[in-house]
Design an enzyme around this catalytic site. Structure first.
Site, PDB file in Angstrom:
ATOM      1  N   ASP A  25       0.835  -1.115   0.058  1.00  0.00           N
ATOM      2  CA  ASP A  25       0.009  -0.215   0.091  1.00  0.00           C
ATOM      3  C   ASP A  25       0.934   1.232  -0.147  1.00  0.00           C
ATOM      4  OD1 ASP A  25      -2.260   1.614   0.246  1.00  0.00           O
ATOM      5  OD2 ASP A  25      -2.775   1.256   2.154  1.00  0.00           O
TER       6      ASP A  25
ATOM      7  N   ASP B 266      -2.899   2.356  -6.123  1.00  0.00           N
ATOM      8  CA  ASP B 266      -1.709   2.539  -4.811  1.00  0.00           C
ATOM      9  C   ASP B 266      -1.490   1.364  -4.010  1.00  0.00           C
ATOM     10  OD1 ASP B 266      -4.342   2.962  -3.947  1.00  0.00           O
ATOM     11  OD2 ASP B 266      -3.689   4.382  -2.565  1.00  0.00           O
ATOM     12  N   GLU B 267      -2.256   0.252  -4.234  1.00  0.00           N
ATOM     13  CA  GLU B 267      -2.153  -0.948  -3.719  1.00  0.00           C
ATOM     14  C   GLU B 267      -2.406  -2.296  -4.428  1.00  0.00           C
ATOM     15  OE1 GLU B 267      -5.249  -1.563  -0.637  1.00  0.00           O
ATOM     16  OE2 GLU B 267      -6.557  -0.079  -1.530  1.00  0.00           O
TER      17      GLU B 267
END
EC number: 2.7.7.7
Length: 356
Positions: free
Chosen positions: A11, A106-107
């Protein structure tokens, strides 16, 4: 329960804001808020850690963020650039494994059980990925390492920013017992309120309940929570995952006759669906309303729009129209749901980041 998999959840830390601070030295060390003009309608997409100290967080109205952080720097952001950086991060992941399940820009989940570097320790893989991202891209990431996706995702949030948390099969239940139930996957505001009324605040509280009692009180959420708190969860990382729809539904504690209550629920759902669509970089063309009556009769109605959208107002208006056409007010409602389907990627120039 298979505990042999080695799964990492990566993350990125305050991703959009961190990219902007990396690229613009004048933003470094300052409260940066991405979400557009605070004098107009908008919601915070993300913010720097400096802004979070003032209580600002994602999904907060920008006007409220401006009150909490009057010296905050507000910008619209550059989604096309964030996509480019996300692809660079994905390329780093691919040096270690091809079994990558992205959740958003983003993850992502990575299965490194059999990784390209032949590394036996998933912890070492996670640490090396963190170091490589920082060295090559100047960004920090947090990582959770465990044997299933649910625990890995919770663990990645445990030591932010730039932290790494490892949860072994032997440690899993003790780890989950200390976690607030609001951190459990699938626990939104409504479910959290129900759990609070039942006296369930942590995993330890949750574990005291039988499977049957949880299902009776929380329906399908109860089934999943019973499994999650015991470390029983999906451990298959799916590299081909592609969302076909985004939706939200709730079962009322008491059956509802008042159409105004139903409309309020639809507005809340529309906001949540917009947030998820923007995070997925998608918009949809078909709005689906689901109603379940007190006698468990279930109906679904759908409306296909003239154009694709990820806008709260347009989604709500379509759902409210379906409700007015479907619900007479004579029979009480047990469950209501709203889904947007017929999805496709958003062109970068049209992405409504400022309206997240």
């Amino acid at each position: 329960m298979d505990t042999s998999r080695k799964i990492i959840h990566i993350d990125m830390d305050a991703f959009y804001a961190s990219v902007e601070q990396r690229d613009h030295p004048e933003f470094r060390g300052k409260p940066l808020i991405i979400g557009g003009d605070p004098n107009k309608r908008g919601v915070v997409a993300t913010c720097s850690y400096e802004a979070r100290k003032f209580g600002v967080h994602s999904a907060m109205p920008t006007r409220q963020a401006a009150k909490l952080c009057p010296n905050g720097i507000f910008i619209h952001g550059n989604m096309a650039h964030y996509v480019e950086v996300s692809n660079q991060i994905r390329e780093i992941f691919s040096r270690y494994t091809d079994i990558i399940e992205p959740l958003s820009l983003d993850e992502a989940y990575l299965d490194v059980t059999e990784n390209k570097k032949g590394m036996k320790s998933a912890t070492m893989v996670a640490r090396e990925i963190q170091q490589t991202i920082y060295q090559e891209l100047g960004l920090t990431a947090s990582a959770g390492v465990s044997f299933n996706k649910f625990i890995a995702k919770i663990a990645s949030d445990f030591k932010k920013p730039a932290g790494i948390t490892v949860v072994t099969p032997e440690e899993a239940e003790a780890f989950l017992e200390q976690i607030p139930v609001t951190k459990f996957y699938g626990v939104g505001k409504v479910t959290a309120e129900k759990l609070h009324r039942l006296g369930i605040e942590t995993g330890a509280d949750l574990k005291k309940w039988s499977e049957w009692d949880l299902i009776r009180e929380l329906h399908k959420h109860g089934y999943h929570l019973y499994r999650h708190v015991r470390g029983r969860s999906n451990n298959i990382v799916n590299p081909h995952r592609d969302r076909k729809s985004v939706g939200k539904e709730t079962t009322f504690e008491f059956n509802v006759l008042d159409s105004r209550v139903l409309e309020q629920s639809l507005m809340q759902f529309a906001k949540k669906v917009e947030e998820r669509l923007i995070k997925l970089q998608k918009h949809g063309k078909t709005v689906v309303l689901k109603l379940r009556y007190s006698d468990f009769t279930t109906i679904t109605k759908r409306l296909t729009l003239n154009e694709y959208t990820n806008d709260t107002s347009q989604i709500y208006q379509a759902a409210a129209l379906l409700l007015r056409e479907s619900y007479t007010g004579q029979d009480s409602i047990r469950l209501i749901g709203l889904t947007v389907t017929n999805l496709k990627p958003v062109y970068f120039e049209n992405l409504r980041l400022e309206g997240l």
